[in-house]
Write a protein that holds these residues in place. Structure first.
Motif, PDB file in Angstrom:
ATOM      1  N   ASN A  70       0.818  -1.215   0.000  1.00 49.59           N
ATOM      2  CA  ASN A  70       0.000   0.000   0.000  1.00 49.59           C
ATOM      3  C   ASN A  70       0.849   1.262   0.000  1.00 49.59           C
ATOM      4  N   ASN A  71       2.031   1.209   0.590  1.00 47.27           N
ATOM      5  CA  ASN A  71       2.942   2.362   0.498  1.00 47.27           C
ATOM      6  C   ASN A  71       3.416   2.557  -0.936  1.00 47.27           C
ATOM      7  N   CYS A  72       3.704   1.450  -1.633  1.00 54.99           N
ATOM      8  CA  CYS A  72       4.124   1.564  -3.029  1.00 54.99           C
ATOM      9  C   CYS A  72       2.990   2.094  -3.901  1.00 54.99           C
ATOM     10  N   LYS A  73       1.760   1.638  -3.627  1.00 55.95           N
ATOM     11  CA  LYS A  73       0.610   2.150  -4.374  1.00 55.95           C
ATOM     12  C   LYS A  73       0.412   3.635  -4.100  1.00 55.95           C
ATOM     13  N   LEU A  74       0.602   4.026  -2.841  1.00 53.46           N
ATOM     14  CA  LEU A  74       0.481   5.443  -2.496  1.00 53.46           C
ATOM     15  C   LEU A  74       1.485   6.281  -3.276  1.00 53.46           C
ATOM     16  N   ALA A  75       2.730   5.808  -3.351  1.00 52.37           N
ATOM     17  CA  ALA A  75       3.752   6.550  -4.092  1.00 52.37           C
ATOM     18  C   ALA A  75       3.342   6.732  -5.547  1.00 52.37           C
ATOM     19  N   CYS A  76       2.806   5.671  -6.152  1.00 51.74           N
ATOM     20  CA  CYS A  76       2.361   5.760  -7.545  1.00 51.74           C
ATOM     21  C   CYS A  76       1.230   6.771  -7.701  1.00 51.74           C
ATOM     22  N   CYS A  77       0.259   6.704  -6.796  1.00 56.24           N
ATOM     23  CA  CYS A  77      -0.876   7.629  -6.884  1.00 56.24           C
ATOM     24  C   CYS A  77      -0.436   9.071  -6.683  1.00 56.24           C
ATOM     25  N   GLN A  78       0.467   9.285  -5.750  1.00 57.82           N
ATOM     26  CA  GLN A  78       0.945  10.646  -5.511  1.00 57.82           C
ATOM     27  C   GLN A  78       1.693  11.188  -6.726  1.00 57.82           C
ATOM     28  N   LEU A  79       2.489  10.341  -7.358  1.00 54.04           N
ATOM     29  CA  LEU A  79       3.207  10.777  -8.556  1.00 54.04           C
ATOM     30  C   LEU A  79       2.239  11.110  -9.682  1.00 54.04           C
ATOM     31  N   GLN A  80       1.226  10.260  -9.849  1.00 56.32           N
ATOM     32  CA  GLN A  80       0.211  10.546 -10.864  1.00 56.32           C
ATOM     33  C   GLN A  80      -0.482  11.880 -10.595  1.00 56.32           C
ATOM     34  N   ASN A  81      -0.788  12.138  -9.337  1.00 54.97           N
ATOM     35  CA  ASN A  81      -1.485  13.375  -8.984  1.00 54.97           C
ATOM     36  C   ASN A  81      -0.615  14.605  -9.252  1.00 54.97           C
ATOM     37  N   ILE A  82       0.670  14.496  -8.941  1.00 52.11           N
ATOM     38  CA  ILE A  82       1.578  15.609  -9.210  1.00 52.11           C
ATOM     39  C   ILE A  82       1.634  15.903 -10.706  1.00 52.11           C
ATOM     40  N   MET A  83       1.743  14.863 -11.487  1.00 52.32           N
ATOM     41  CA  MET A  83       1.800  15.047 -12.938  1.00 52.32           C
ATOM     42  C   MET A  83       0.494  15.608 -13.479  1.00 52.32           C
ATOM     43  N   ARG A  84      -0.632  15.200 -12.868  1.00 49.79           N
ATOM     44  CA  ARG A  84      -1.923  15.727 -13.291  1.00 49.79           C
ATOM     45  C   ARG A  84      -2.021  17.223 -12.984  1.00 49.79           C
ATOM     46  N   LEU A  85      -1.544  17.609 -11.813  1.00 49.84           N
ATOM     47  CA  LEU A  85      -1.539  19.030 -11.466  1.00 49.84           C
ATOM     48  C   LEU A  85      -0.676  19.826 -12.432  1.00 49.84           C
ATOM     49  N   GLN A  86       0.481  19.270 -12.752  1.00 48.59           N
ATOM     50  CA  GLN A  86       1.393  19.962 -13.663  1.00 48.59           C
ATOM     51  C   GLN A  86       0.783  20.113 -15.053  1.00 48.59           C
ATOM     52  N   LYS A  87       0.066  19.091 -15.487  1.00 48.03           N
ATOM     53  CA  LYS A  87      -0.479  19.105 -16.843  1.00 48.03           C
ATOM     54  C   LYS A  87      -1.787  19.880 -16.929  1.00 48.03           C
ATOM     55  N   GLN A  88      -2.743  19.539 -16.066  1.00 49.80           N
ATOM     56  CA  GLN A  88      -4.080  20.124 -16.172  1.00 49.80           C
ATOM     57  C   GLN A  88      -4.137  21.563 -15.684  1.00 49.80           C
ATOM     58  N   LEU A  89      -3.411  21.857 -14.609  1.00 54.29           N
ATOM     59  CA  LEU A  89      -3.444  23.204 -14.052  1.00 54.29           C
ATOM     60  C   LEU A  89      -2.283  24.055 -14.532  1.00 54.29           C
ATOM     61  N   GLU A  90      -1.398  23.443 -15.335  1.00 55.24           N
ATOM     62  CA  GLU A  90      -0.279  24.149 -15.943  1.00 55.24           C
ATOM     63  C   GLU A  90       0.618  24.798 -14.896  1.00 55.24           C
ATOM     64  N   TRP A  91       0.883  24.035 -13.855  1.00 55.95           N
ATOM     65  CA  TRP A  91       1.786  24.522 -12.808  1.00 55.95           C
ATOM     66  C   TRP A  91       3.232  24.380 -13.258  1.00 55.95           C
ATOM     67  N   LYS A  92       4.013  25.376 -12.951  1.00 57.17           N
ATOM     68  CA  LYS A  92       5.465  25.284 -13.171  1.00 57.17           C
ATOM     69  C   LYS A  92       6.076  24.666 -11.922  1.00 57.17           C
ATOM     70  N   MET A  93       6.709  23.510 -12.078  1.00 55.82           N
ATOM     71  CA  MET A  93       7.333  22.833 -10.949  1.00 55.82           C
ATOM     72  C   MET A  93       8.822  22.655 -11.226  1.00 55.82           C
ATOM     73  N   HIS A  94       9.605  22.853 -10.213  1.00 56.29           N
ATOM     74  CA  HIS A  94      11.044  22.619 -10.318  1.00 56.29           C
ATOM     75  C   HIS A  94      11.305  21.189  -9.862  1.00 56.29           C
ATOM     76  N   ARG A  95      11.553  20.299 -10.827  1.00 56.79           N
ATOM     77  CA  ARG A  95      11.741  18.889 -10.517  1.00 56.79           C
ATOM     78  C   ARG A  95      13.186  18.618 -10.130  1.00 56.79           C
TER      79      ARG A  95
END
Length: 328
Positions: free
Chosen positions: A235-260
């Protein structure tokens, strides 16, 4: 030598929005206070980076992890220890009654008050945590917050195969540190695992073991414990995957500039080599980014023109496949 935060407060960039609209079209113009936001999946080093930054700038940290806001379960929720805090003040950490539900609305209200207090004392607020829904609610959806603050988003990233290995090893260390006894201390056979701190990974997974440990033989008890630990790792590994997906969704859909900041190499090293890699790949670049953010009038804000990080570039085919495997 670090640039003084107070010396740079005259910098007054505007926050850009998708489509070129500016916040001053909604609100009277005012100088926006600066806020740093540290994002990333579980286990990537968000707390470490936020504390590193807070020792290099006059700063305080506002926790944005929805489980760490609760009192108790320091091991299960991976709260930073007093020693790890290194004297840096933390807000919204271990304060909320564990049986209540702390919502995104609650977070926005309390985090806004904390950020305002920190800024008023001429210090830099650093919001850090893995609950992206909290960050979105505050930084994107809260119009009053957007009218007052300009955000710099730092994203600590680690390739999924490496991160999965690390979080699994971290669970083993948590067990050694007393996770089982900690969860046993709040165990209630009639508890609701959809409310409060009992939603934290490490609590529901222990239910069958704790429910039966007193009535089964040692072999069965050991089996139940092993199964619980494996569920926690999964479940920790699944959480990491979901969190990464959410970050990418924010970056793409909301057009956030993120310093990776790619910390993968840090996790592949040990000892002094790992410390040096962290400084070179994460801490020093982040410090330079924040320096620039605080002192350059033309620095772009957190919500700006379409981002430059594509999903393919960040994940690569293997990581994308790992997300699919872990979440389906």
């Amino acid at each position: 030598m670090r640039i003084s935060f107070s010396a740079c407060k005259q910098a007054q960039p505007l926050v850009g929005f998708p489509g070129g609209r500016q916040m001053d079209s909604f609100f009277p113009w005012r100088r926006k206070e600066k806020v740093v936001v540290v994002m990333g999946a579980t286990g990537t080093g968000k707390s470490r980076l936020s504390i590193d930054l807070a020792t290099r700038f006059p700063a305080e940290i506002v926790n944005s992890d929805k489980m760490q806001v609760y009192k108790g379960l320091g091991i299960a929720t991976n709260k930073v220890t007093e020693e790890e805090c290194r004297g840096v003040p933390h807000h919204l950490l271990g304060l909320v009654d564990p049986i209540t539900d702390f919502t995104s609305f609650d977070f926005c209200r309390h985090a806004s008050l904390a950020v305002e207090s920190i800024s008023r004392r001429d210090r830099l607020p650093i919001i850090a945590g893995g609950s992206n829904s909290f960050i979105k609610a505050l930084v994107n959806d809260d119009m009053e917050f957007r009218s007052k603050y300009e955000c710099c988003l730092l994203w600590v990233d680690v390739s999924l195969p490496v991160l999965h290995s690390f979080v699994s090893e971290r669970v083993d260390r948590m067990v050694e540190a007393g996770l089982v006894d900690e969860v046993r201390g709040i165990f209630d056979p009639g508890a609701d695992y959809t409310r409060g701190i009992r939603r934290a990974i490490g609590v529901p997974e222990m239910d069958q073991f704790l429910r039966n440990e007193a009535i089964v033989d040692d072999e069965t008890k050991d089996k139940l414990l092993r199964e619980a630990i494996e569920k926690i790792k999964t479940n920790n590994c699944k959480l990491a995957c979901c969190q990464l997906q959410n970050i990418m969704r924010l970056q793409k859909q909301l057009e956030w500039k993120m310093h990776r900041l790619d910390a993968t190499e840090v996790f592949l090293k040990r000892g002094t080599d790992a410390e040096e890699a962290w400084e070179e790949l994460v801490a020093r670049p982040s410090t330079e980014i924040v320096d620039h953010f605080l002192c350059q009038e033309d620095f772009m804000a957190a919500i700006t023109a379409p981002g430059t990080i594509s999903a393919a570039a960040v994940l690569g085919a293997s990581s994308a496949a790992a997300i699919a495997a872990a979440t389906h």
